[in-house]
Design a protein around this motif. Structure first.
Motif, short mmCIF file in Angstrom:
data_model
loop_
_atom_site.label_atom_id
_atom_site.label_comp_id
_atom_site.label_asym_id
_atom_site.label_seq_id
_atom_site.Cartn_x
_atom_site.Cartn_y
_atom_site.Cartn_z
N UNK A 1 0.83 -1.21 0.00
CA UNK A 1 0.00 0.00 0.00
C UNK A 1 0.86 1.25 0.00
N UNK A 2 1.96 1.23 0.76
CA UNK A 2 2.85 2.39 0.80
C UNK A 2 3.51 2.61 -0.56
N UNK A 3 3.88 1.54 -1.24
CA UNK A 3 4.50 1.66 -2.55
C UNK A 3 3.50 2.25 -3.54
N UNK A 4 2.25 1.84 -3.49
CA UNK A 4 1.21 2.38 -4.38
C UNK A 4 1.02 3.87 -4.15
N UNK A 5 1.06 4.28 -2.90
CA UNK A 5 0.87 5.70 -2.58
C UNK A 5 2.05 6.53 -3.04
N UNK A 6 3.26 5.93 -3.07
CA UNK A 6 4.44 6.69 -3.47
C UNK A 6 4.63 6.74 -4.98
N UNK A 7 3.84 6.00 -5.72
CA UNK A 7 4.00 6.03 -7.17
C UNK A 7 3.71 7.44 -7.67
N UNK A 8 4.50 7.87 -8.63
CA UNK A 8 4.35 9.22 -9.17
C UNK A 8 3.10 9.29 -10.06
N UNK A 9 2.42 10.41 -10.03
CA UNK A 9 1.26 10.55 -10.91
C UNK A 9 1.70 10.58 -12.37
N UNK A 10 0.82 10.14 -13.27
CA UNK A 10 1.20 10.06 -14.68
C UNK A 10 1.25 11.43 -15.32
N UNK A 11 0.48 12.35 -14.84
CA UNK A 11 0.50 13.70 -15.40
C UNK A 11 1.32 14.60 -14.50
N UNK A 12 1.89 15.61 -15.06
CA UNK A 12 2.66 16.57 -14.28
C UNK A 12 1.72 17.36 -13.40
N UNK A 13 2.21 17.91 -12.32
CA UNK A 13 1.37 18.62 -11.37
C UNK A 13 0.80 19.91 -11.95
N UNK A 14 1.55 20.49 -12.89
CA UNK A 14 1.09 21.77 -13.43
C UNK A 14 0.08 21.57 -14.56
N UNK A 15 -0.23 20.32 -14.91
CA UNK A 15 -1.19 20.09 -15.99
C UNK A 15 -2.55 19.65 -15.45
N UNK A 16 -2.80 19.92 -14.22
CA UNK A 16 -4.05 19.48 -13.62
C UNK A 16 -5.24 20.21 -14.22
N UNK A 17 -5.07 21.44 -14.79
CA UNK A 17 -6.20 22.19 -15.33
C UNK A 17 -6.58 21.78 -16.72
N UNK A 18 -5.77 20.95 -17.35
CA UNK A 18 -6.08 20.57 -18.71
C UNK A 18 -7.04 19.46 -18.80
#
Length: 143
Positions: A126-143
């Motif tokens: 569970x900790x490894x799943x939570x630490x996985x990086x998101x697939x999109x960059x943080x600054x592209x959340x509005x797209x």
């Protein structure tokens, strides 16, 4: 031995040439073949033939008695192996019961450790799943 003397005494007599002997070669070294008449004359053996017969009889008798003793001992061992006493049976039963109880405790400890290990593995997954990086960059959340 016919003379009743030690081997070392006979060897010394051969070396000092008091006894007549021939050397016979064997794979282990040399053996001495001592002349019987010189042995009788040096050690003044009387009735050498009678002594020799007595020695042969004595050698044969112990073998028979030794064989009997060994057979009796074997029979006793077989009988003792066939029967056990009630005390021995009770001790054996107690020992087996202690071993069974100890085995049961060890089995419970093993299951507890396996369960703990499984729980820790789930937490780590569970900790490894939570630490996985998101697939999109943080600054592209509005797209």
């Amino acid at each position: 031995m016919l003379s009743g003397k030690s081997i070392q005494t006979i060897r010394r007599a051969i070396k000092s040439k008091k006894l007549k002997a021939k050397k016979a070669k064997t794979p282990q070294g040399y053996n001495y073949i001592v002349d019987r008449q010189s042995l009788i004359s040096i050690y003044e053996i009387k009735n050498a033939d009678a002594i020799k017969e007595n020695l042969q009889e004595e050698e044969n008798e112990p073998k028979e008695s030794e064989e009997l003793k060994s057979e009796v001992a074997k029979t006793q061992k077989k009988l003792s192996k066939q029967f056990i006493t009630t005390e021995e049976l009770g001790l054996f039963k107690d020992t087996i019961q202690k071993l069974i109880d100890q085995h049961e405790k060890d089995k419970e400890n093993l299951f507890r450790l396996v369960k703990s290990f499984q729980d820790r593995m789930v937490v780590l997954e569970n900790q490894v799943k939570m630490l996985e990086a998101p697939k999109k960059s943080w600054y592209q959340f509005w797209k």
